[in-house]
Design a protein around this motif. Structure first.
Motif: not given
Length: 764
Positions: A450-456
């Protein structure tokens, strides 16, 4: 032995007789075809007078070809005749050439064979001609030519030959100043015949009124009948020309004159003191063809997966007839400085075989056949010529074959420097990051995913806002905030770009997520614009009214309808790009990267379309002069085609119009019964301006010009001016003057003092 040795003359005599008879028969067959061709040319010359030059040229070429053909027939060598005899008669045993050899050169067997041939030739000639000719093809050719001649005679323009005899005399009005004796010769009948030029393909006609219209380069013939013999022929005053009519042979009372017209003119006829009114001939020039391309649009993108061809539909029109047309396509291949251009011309003259006035051509651009591949472009336009060789070309249209692959140079990768801020990502980099996240999804914890998707998703938001600036969207207060941590930059970002539009300044050393406070709504207060800000709490009514008055003149950054400078098509595609980025960001922020990937691809495809659509085309081609035949032009002094170019322009008349104003002053003197010689001179000078106006608008000024001619002639003959229509002449002269300037009008001021003061400040 003496009987076996025959003399060469006696042995070759049958061969010469056969050659002479064969030449006579071949000449007769040629005469059959020549008779038919002569009939066709004679009918064409009589029935189509406009085609006589071409007929004479064809007749001359035919005579030369016939003379050469007859020379070939009668100069046929006897060796060739012998070969024809051998092929025609097997009984000669391929030995006819022995009849041409001298007796002293023959051996005993050859002498015996020669005697056999001499004994067989009379038997062969008794059965028929030694070298017969097939008469049937030549008879059919004669019949076909006679039928063609009959068809030409049946299709001849009957009006062109019968119109002069059947045309009615024109009602010309004549005046005599001063009056002539009753026995003086006068013009009693006037007939006109107009022969249009060949490019109009129209028959000759007789006008129904003295003032008429005709195509440019028409030949107009005036035929006059005089009441009695005259020593002075009638005179045709055509514009500034004075043309004497020539008498018709054997008819002393009939005169004729012919003139080719290239421009509109006034004419009148004169015989002694008998002068006709002035009449107008309006010459209509040949117009250039018109081209209307129905499909495709000005810009066409052939998407991947669709047939690589573009159907073109163009409508061609001309006033008299279309001669030929062609499609010119310029193929552009390559990228950057390595772009190469190649021109391909396609003939479209097949539908124009009968020279129609309107036609529709439907060529098809097949991109592979033109040598195009993905990413190449083709620019095309249509050219059309009429039968007068006037040319018109259409606008240039662009067709592009979509390229879905981008090749990166290894040199660019090795020399790349990451000078862009870490937060900046291109759409292609976002796709790469999303695909990398999906590949590692199984090994990641849900929180990390979720954190990496939110960053993208945050990168997608920043990119969306950067493109949104070109549509007036300079702030985003509805979605998102700063991500939990700054994104990492694995590789230098690649910006797809909008040509020169989306080039950004990358001189920032560091950037943070865009978070605006109440004091900074997404921009600096000193950015050069006049921004609307709400009035303070204690604002007076004066300030509130001032803000309301200035509101229409304030630049609003958040107005997406007026704050951009893009074309409507580019703007629509950019709006679609932002919509796809919004959908992608929504799914990335909620931890659904697999669902966001299709929207990211669609956004990238639309960005590439916008990038290609904003490209400009400049053809890198100069003037290529035609090769000069030095052997024929060097040191000859021929200056044909070397004249300096001249430009002609129709200058507007002077606003003062001194000649017209002087004529109006002379008419005012005539109303006061104050006639003088200078009055007639002033009227004649103004009549020149009136004559030029009558050429442009005969129906408006021609009647006044006639009355003016009568008035000036009457003034010189000391006749009273009251008998003429002075108001008609005065109205015509007045209409030639420019309209007077508008008188100043006091404007009524509306609004209060504040409004007037504000507009005064704006006008400084």
């Amino acid at each position: 032995m003496s009987t076996l040795l025959a003399s060469p003359v006696s042995a070759a005599a049958p061969l010469r007789a056969a050659a002479r008879a064969w030449a006579l028969r071949r000449t007769a067959t040629g005469l059959l075809l020549a008779t038919g061709a002569a009939a066709v040319l004679a009918v064409a010359a009589v029935a189509w007078p406009m085609a006589r030059p071409a007929v004479y040229l064809a007749a001359g070429l035919g005579l030369l070809a016939g003379a050469w053909w007859l020379w070939r027939i009668w100069q046929e060598p006897l060796e060739g005749v012998a070969r024809h005899l051998n092929r025609q008669h097997p009984a000669l045993e391929d030995s006819a050439a022995l009849l041409l050899r001298p007796a002293e050169e023959l051996n005993l067997l050859e002498h015996l064979q020669q005697q056999r041939l001499l004994s067989r030739l009379p038997e062969l000639s008794a059965a028929g001609p030694l070298l017969p000719v097939r008469w049937r093809p030549y008879g059919l050719g004669l019949a076909g030519l006679l039928l063609l001649a009959a068809g030409l005679w049946w299709a001849r323009p009957v009006a062109g030959t019968s119109a002069p005899a059947a045309g009615q005399p024109l009602p010309l009005h004549f005046t005599e100043t001063p009056a002539q004796p009753a026995t003086a010769p006068r013009i009693t009948e006037t007939r006109l015949l107009v022969q249009p030029p060949a490019y109009t393909r129209r028959a000759a006609f007789t006008p129904t009124s003295p003032s008429f219209r005709c195509p440019q380069q028409s030949r107009v013939q005036w035929r006059l009948t005089v009441s009695g013999p005259t020593q002075t022929p009638p005179v045709l005053e055509l514009g500034t020309q004075r043309i004497k009519l020539r008498p018709v042979a054997g008819q002393p009372t009939r005169f004729v004159a012919e003139q080719q017209l290239k421009a509109s003119a006034l004419y009148r006829l004169r015989l002694g003191n008998q002068v006709s009114d002035e009449y107008a001939i309006e010459v209509q020039p040949d117009q250039a063809p018109t081209i209307r391309i129905v499909s495709p649009k000005a810009y066409t993108l052939v998407e991947f997966g669709r047939p690589p061809q573009v159907a073109i539909q163009a409508q061609l029109r001309d006033d008299y007839g279309l001669a030929r047309a062609r499609l010119v396509a310029t193929v552009a291949q390559g990228q950057g400085e390595g772009v190469k251009f190649r021109e391909v011309v396609t003939d479209l003259s097949a539908p124009l075989a009968g020279q129609p006035a309107a036609a529709t051509v439907r060529p098809v651009l097949r991109l592979p056949a033109l040598g195009l591949t993905y990413g190449d472009e083709v620019y095309f336009y249509v050219q059309a010529w009429d039968n007068q060789q006037h040319m018109t070309r259409s606008d240039t249209y662009l067709v592009q074959w979509e390229d879905t692959t981008v090749q990166e140079s290894a040199l660019d990768v090795s020399l790349g420097v990451n000078t862009a801020p870490a937060y900046f990502r291109s759409q292609r980099q976002i796709i790469i990051d999303t695909e990398k996240l999906l590949a590692e999804q199984r090994t990641l914890a849900p929180a990390t995913l979720l954190e990496r998707a939110n960053t993208i998703g945050f990168d997608q938001k920043v990119l969306r806002m950067r493109y949104g600036k070109f549509l007036g969207e300079e702030a985003d207060e509805t979605i998102g905030g700063a991500p939990p941590g700054p994104p990492t930059a694995d590789a230098p970002a690649e910006e797809p770009g909008l040509g020169s539009v989306v080039a950004e300044d990358h001189t920032e050393a560091e950037a943070k997520p865009e978070q605006h406070s109440a004091d900074e709504p997404g921009h600096s207060p000193d950015d050069g614009h006049d921004h609307h800000s709400p009035a303070p709490a204690g604002a007076t009514d004066y300030e509130a009214r001032t803000a309301e008055l200035m509101d229409p003149y304030i630049h609003h950054h958040d107005d997406a309808e007026t704050a951009d400078f893009l074309e409507p098509t580019v703007k629509a595609k950019l709006q679609a790009v932002l919509s796809q980025m919004w959908e992608s960001e929504l799914r990335l922020r909620t931890g659904r990267p697999r669902e966001a990937l299709p929207y990211e691809y669609r956004a990238l495809r639309l960005l590439k379309e916008v990038q290609q659509q904003t490209r400009a085309y400049v053809k890198k081609a100069g003037f290529t002069p035609p090769p000069m035949p030095e052997a024929t032009t060097r040191l000859t002094g021929d200056l044909a085609g070397a004249a300096a170019t001249t430009r002609r322009a129709q200058l507007p008349p002077s606003s003062q119009q001194p000649a017209v104003r002087a004529a109006l002053g002379a008419l005012a003197q005539l109303r006061q019964n104050n006639a003088a010689a200078r009055t007639a001179a002033a009227l004649e000078q103004g009549g020149q301006q009136l004559a030029q106006a009558a050429l442009r608008q005969p129906s408006t000024y021609l009647g006044a010009l006639r009355e003016l001619r009568l008035l000036t002639a009457g003034l010189r003959a000391k006749q009273p001016a009251a008998r003429y229509n002075l108001p008609l002449i005065e109205r015509a002269f007045t209409s030639l003057l420019p309209p007077p300037p508008a008188a100043p009008v006091r404007t009524t001021r509306s609004g209060n003092q504040l409004t007037r003061r504000y507009f005064q400040e704006l006008s400084r």
